[in-house]
Design a protein around this motif. Sequence first.
Motif, PDB file in Angstrom:
ATOM      1  N   ARG A  69       0.843  -1.200   0.000  1.00  0.00           N
ATOM      2  CA  ARG A  69       0.000   0.000   0.000  1.00  0.00           C
ATOM      3  C   ARG A  69       0.872   1.242   0.000  1.00  0.00           C
ATOM      4  O   ARG A  69       1.791   1.360   0.816  1.00  0.00           O
ATOM      5  N   ARG A  70       0.565   2.146  -0.918  1.00  0.00           N
ATOM      6  CA  ARG A  70       1.300   3.404  -0.983  1.00  0.00           C
ATOM      7  C   ARG A  70       0.871   4.327   0.143  1.00  0.00           C
ATOM      8  O   ARG A  70      -0.287   4.345   0.556  1.00  0.00           O
ATOM      9  N   LEU A  71       1.828   5.087   0.632  1.00  0.00           N
ATOM     10  CA  LEU A  71       1.548   6.081   1.659  1.00  0.00           C
ATOM     11  C   LEU A  71       1.483   7.450   0.978  1.00  0.00           C
ATOM     12  O   LEU A  71       2.482   8.149   0.847  1.00  0.00           O
ATOM     13  N   SER A  72       0.298   7.795   0.515  1.00  0.00           N
ATOM     14  CA  SER A  72       0.124   9.077  -0.175  1.00  0.00           C
ATOM     15  C   SER A  72       0.394  10.230   0.798  1.00  0.00           C
ATOM     16  O   SER A  72       0.118  10.111   2.002  1.00  0.00           O
ATOM     17  N   PRO A  73       0.916  11.340   0.283  1.00  0.00           N
ATOM     18  CA  PRO A  73       1.176  11.675  -1.126  1.00  0.00           C
ATOM     19  C   PRO A  73       2.578  11.278  -1.577  1.00  0.00           C
ATOM     20  O   PRO A  73       3.002  11.668  -2.665  1.00  0.00           O
ATOM     21  N   LEU A  74       3.304  10.516  -0.751  1.00  0.00           N
ATOM     22  CA  LEU A  74       4.672  10.149  -1.093  1.00  0.00           C
ATOM     23  C   LEU A  74       4.688   8.888  -1.958  1.00  0.00           C
ATOM     24  O   LEU A  74       3.673   8.214  -2.138  1.00  0.00           O
ATOM     25  N   SER A  75       5.849   8.560  -2.470  1.00  0.00           N
ATOM     26  CA  SER A  75       5.994   7.353  -3.292  1.00  0.00           C
ATOM     27  C   SER A  75       6.332   6.136  -2.437  1.00  0.00           C
ATOM     28  O   SER A  75       6.469   5.031  -2.959  1.00  0.00           O
ATOM     29  N   THR A  76       6.496   6.343  -1.133  1.00  0.00           N
ATOM     30  CA  THR A  76       6.829   5.238  -0.243  1.00  0.00           C
ATOM     31  C   THR A  76       5.621   4.323  -0.039  1.00  0.00           C
ATOM     32  O   THR A  76       4.485   4.683  -0.346  1.00  0.00           O
ATOM     33  N   SER A  77       5.887   3.135   0.501  1.00  0.00           N
ATOM     34  CA  SER A  77       4.815   2.163   0.683  1.00  0.00           C
ATOM     35  C   SER A  77       5.082   1.323   1.923  1.00  0.00           C
ATOM     36  O   SER A  77       6.129   1.442   2.569  1.00  0.00           O
ATOM     37  N   ILE A  78       4.126   0.468   2.251  1.00  0.00           N
ATOM     38  CA  ILE A  78       4.339  -0.567   3.257  1.00  0.00           C
ATOM     39  C   ILE A  78       4.043  -1.919   2.613  1.00  0.00           C
ATOM     40  O   ILE A  78       3.279  -2.002   1.638  1.00  0.00           O
ATOM     41  N   LEU A  79       4.643  -2.966   3.161  1.00  0.00           N
ATOM     42  CA  LEU A  79       4.410  -4.332   2.712  1.00  0.00           C
ATOM     43  C   LEU A  79       3.829  -5.122   3.879  1.00  0.00           C
ATOM     44  O   LEU A  79       4.341  -5.048   4.996  1.00  0.00           O
ATOM     45  N   TYR A  80       2.775  -5.872   3.612  1.00  0.00           N
ATOM     46  CA  TYR A  80       2.065  -6.578   4.676  1.00  0.00           C
ATOM     47  C   TYR A  80       1.755  -8.008   4.235  1.00  0.00           C
ATOM     48  O   TYR A  80       1.188  -8.227   3.163  1.00  0.00           O
ATOM     49  N   VAL A  81       2.144  -8.969   5.068  1.00  0.00           N
ATOM     50  CA  VAL A  81       1.839 -10.381   4.830  1.00  0.00           C
ATOM     51  C   VAL A  81       0.750 -10.789   5.824  1.00  0.00           C
ATOM     52  O   VAL A  81       1.027 -11.014   7.001  1.00  0.00           O
ATOM     53  N   PRO A  82      -0.513 -10.865   5.379  1.00  0.00           N
ATOM     54  CA  PRO A  82      -1.604 -11.211   6.296  1.00  0.00           C
ATOM     55  C   PRO A  82      -1.725 -12.722   6.505  1.00  0.00           C
ATOM     56  O   PRO A  82      -1.903 -13.476   5.551  1.00  0.00           O
ATOM     57  N   ARG A  83      -1.565 -13.147   7.746  1.00  0.00           N
ATOM     58  CA  ARG A  83      -1.747 -14.551   8.124  1.00  0.00           C
ATOM     59  C   ARG A  83      -0.930 -15.513   7.254  1.00  0.00           C
ATOM     60  O   ARG A  83      -1.403 -16.565   6.822  1.00  0.00           O
ATOM     61  N   GLY A  84       0.305 -15.145   7.032  1.00  0.00           N
ATOM     62  CA  GLY A  84       1.186 -16.008   6.266  1.00  0.00           C
ATOM     63  C   GLY A  84       2.616 -15.866   6.763  1.00  0.00           C
ATOM     64  O   GLY A  84       2.906 -14.969   7.559  1.00  0.00           O
ATOM     65  N   PRO A  85       3.499 -16.740   6.304  1.00  0.00           N
ATOM     66  CA  PRO A  85       3.283 -17.851   5.371  1.00  0.00           C
ATOM     67  C   PRO A  85       2.580 -19.033   6.040  1.00  0.00           C
ATOM     68  O   PRO A  85       2.551 -19.131   7.262  1.00  0.00           O
ATOM     69  N   ALA A  86       2.048 -19.936   5.227  1.00  0.00           N
ATOM     70  CA  ALA A  86       1.233 -21.047   5.725  1.00  0.00           C
ATOM     71  C   ALA A  86       2.093 -22.265   6.052  1.00  0.00           C
ATOM     72  O   ALA A  86       1.889 -23.360   5.521  1.00  0.00           O
ATOM     73  N   LEU A  87       3.044 -22.081   6.948  1.00  0.00           N
ATOM     74  CA  LEU A  87       3.981 -23.147   7.301  1.00  0.00           C
ATOM     75  C   LEU A  87       3.471 -23.971   8.480  1.00  0.00           C
ATOM     76  O   LEU A  87       2.533 -23.579   9.180  1.00  0.00           O
ATOM     77  N   ASP A  88       4.124 -25.110   8.700  1.00  0.00           N
ATOM     78  CA  ASP A  88       3.870 -25.921   9.889  1.00  0.00           C
ATOM     79  C   ASP A  88       4.746 -25.354  11.004  1.00  0.00           C
ATOM     80  O   ASP A  88       5.949 -25.616  11.062  1.00  0.00           O
ATOM     81  N   TRP A  89       4.146 -24.584  11.892  1.00  0.00           N
ATOM     82  CA  TRP A  89       4.925 -23.857  12.894  1.00  0.00           C
ATOM     83  C   TRP A  89       5.424 -24.751  14.016  1.00  0.00           C
ATOM     84  O   TRP A  89       6.195 -24.311  14.863  1.00  0.00           O
ATOM     85  N   THR A  90       4.997 -26.015  14.036  1.00  0.00           N
ATOM     86  CA  THR A  90       5.522 -26.969  15.020  1.00  0.00           C
ATOM     87  C   THR A  90       6.733 -27.721  14.482  1.00  0.00           C
ATOM     88  O   THR A  90       7.385 -28.454  15.221  1.00  0.00           O
ATOM     89  N   ASN A  91       7.032 -27.542  13.203  1.00  0.00           N
ATOM     90  CA  ASN A  91       8.134 -28.254  12.558  1.00  0.00           C
ATOM     91  C   ASN A  91       9.382 -27.370  12.549  1.00  0.00           C
ATOM     92  O   ASN A  91       9.356 -26.267  11.992  1.00  0.00           O
ATOM     93  N   PRO A  92      10.491 -27.822  13.147  1.00  0.00           N
ATOM     94  CA  PRO A  92      11.723 -27.017  13.154  1.00  0.00           C
ATOM     95  C   PRO A  92      12.212 -26.636  11.761  1.00  0.00           C
ATOM     96  O   PRO A  92      12.906 -25.626  11.597  1.00  0.00           O
ATOM     97  N   ALA A  93      11.831 -27.422  10.744  1.00  0.00           N
ATOM     98  CA  ALA A  93      12.269 -27.128   9.378  1.00  0.00           C
ATOM     99  C   ALA A  93      11.643 -25.846   8.833  1.00  0.00           C
ATOM    100  O   ALA A  93      12.108 -25.309   7.814  1.00  0.00           O
ATOM    101  N   SER A  94      10.601 -25.344   9.499  1.00  0.00           N
ATOM    102  CA  SER A  94       9.951 -24.113   9.034  1.00  0.00           C
ATOM    103  C   SER A  94      10.787 -22.875   9.333  1.00  0.00           C
ATOM    104  O   SER A  94      10.649 -21.851   8.654  1.00  0.00           O
ATOM    105  N   ALA A  95      11.649 -22.958  10.345  1.00  0.00           N
ATOM    106  CA  ALA A  95      12.434 -21.787  10.752  1.00  0.00           C
ATOM    107  C   ALA A  95      13.339 -21.265   9.634  1.00  0.00           C
ATOM    108  O   ALA A  95      13.322 -20.059   9.332  1.00  0.00           O
TER     109      ALA A  95
END
Length: 350
Positions: A59-85
């Motif tokens: 999402r852009r932060l008007s009126p500037l050209s800057t933005s933010i990046l947002y990952v909603p409820r992700g990534p969809a990893l197995d959070w109990t698995n050490p391999a996810s780290a």
Amino acid sequence: MFTLIASPDTTSWDSDLARLPSPHILQTSSWADFKQSHHWQPLYVYDNNLRLPVLVLKRRLSPLSTSILYVPRGPALDWTNPASAPVLAELLSFLTHNLTPRHDAVLVKVECEARFDNQPIESIFRTSHFAPSSLHPQFKKTMWIDLRPKEDEILNTFHQKTRYNIRLAERKGVDIKDETSDQALRLFYDLHLSTGARGHFPVRSFVYYEQLWKSLLSVDRAKLFLAWHQGDLLGGVFLFAFADRVYYQYGASGETKRDFMPNHLLQWHSMCWAKQEGFKIYDMVGLPEEPDPHDPFYGVWRFKQGFQGETKNFIGAMDCFPSAGSRKLWNALYPLSKRWLWHIRHDVFF
């Protein structure tokens, strides 16, 4: 290795997501399409080796050209698995070293469903220069109802008073109807609006709900149930559905015949429908961080506690600011953007 996909095949994206350990509807292509109509640009990040899709919203932060990046409820990893780290570490590196400079981002926000006490995952965030946020677009706590047992077994796990209220609503003749019309959505919204006024929580414009409804309904990921009694509308639920989970996203309750306990029956009816459709989890979507009687959501907390599901306490949103200057810029622009959106568009930032 993570890469950016210009235009993914939506069917493949969602099928890859659905087979993962913790798929969430906020990571789907349909959610991306919907948010694109509300000033968010979807960025599709993908790991070909793991077949791991990660939706990033910009999402852009008007009126500037800057933005933010947002990952909603992700990534969809197995959070109990050490391999996810290490997978998470690679993703965070891609976000901060690749996407951040490319999109002039002043903030990267990641909000996954790892548990709050998952020390290895918290350590990965910390070493990747992420810190716990003071702003969580999604609830840190929720409650899951396991739909795999038989219906009577699920019902028997509820608090005695909740079971009584469900049976009371049935005896009173409360009728739960499956609705699909635009008129029904408008009735739900008006009741939801009055619910928000009583509970002191913001409700977006009808246009937002209408576009959301049509976007998810077109791919069979939304459901609307209304509770009626002799022509009186008593309550309603707006559900999301994806993979093995149904989400109680929005609710509405009126003042008319509240003692008929329509909302208890609405929840039970929704769970039975979800179970019959093959879903395994009914997500109550949100519990207050602390059950304070003065919290606007305290009444909702008490209501949901009656269903006695499993409380899920997530790590919450984690933020990374590329520099001290970017943090200052975000802290200055976000309050202004938030106020402008609410007063001009009757909308919220996230």
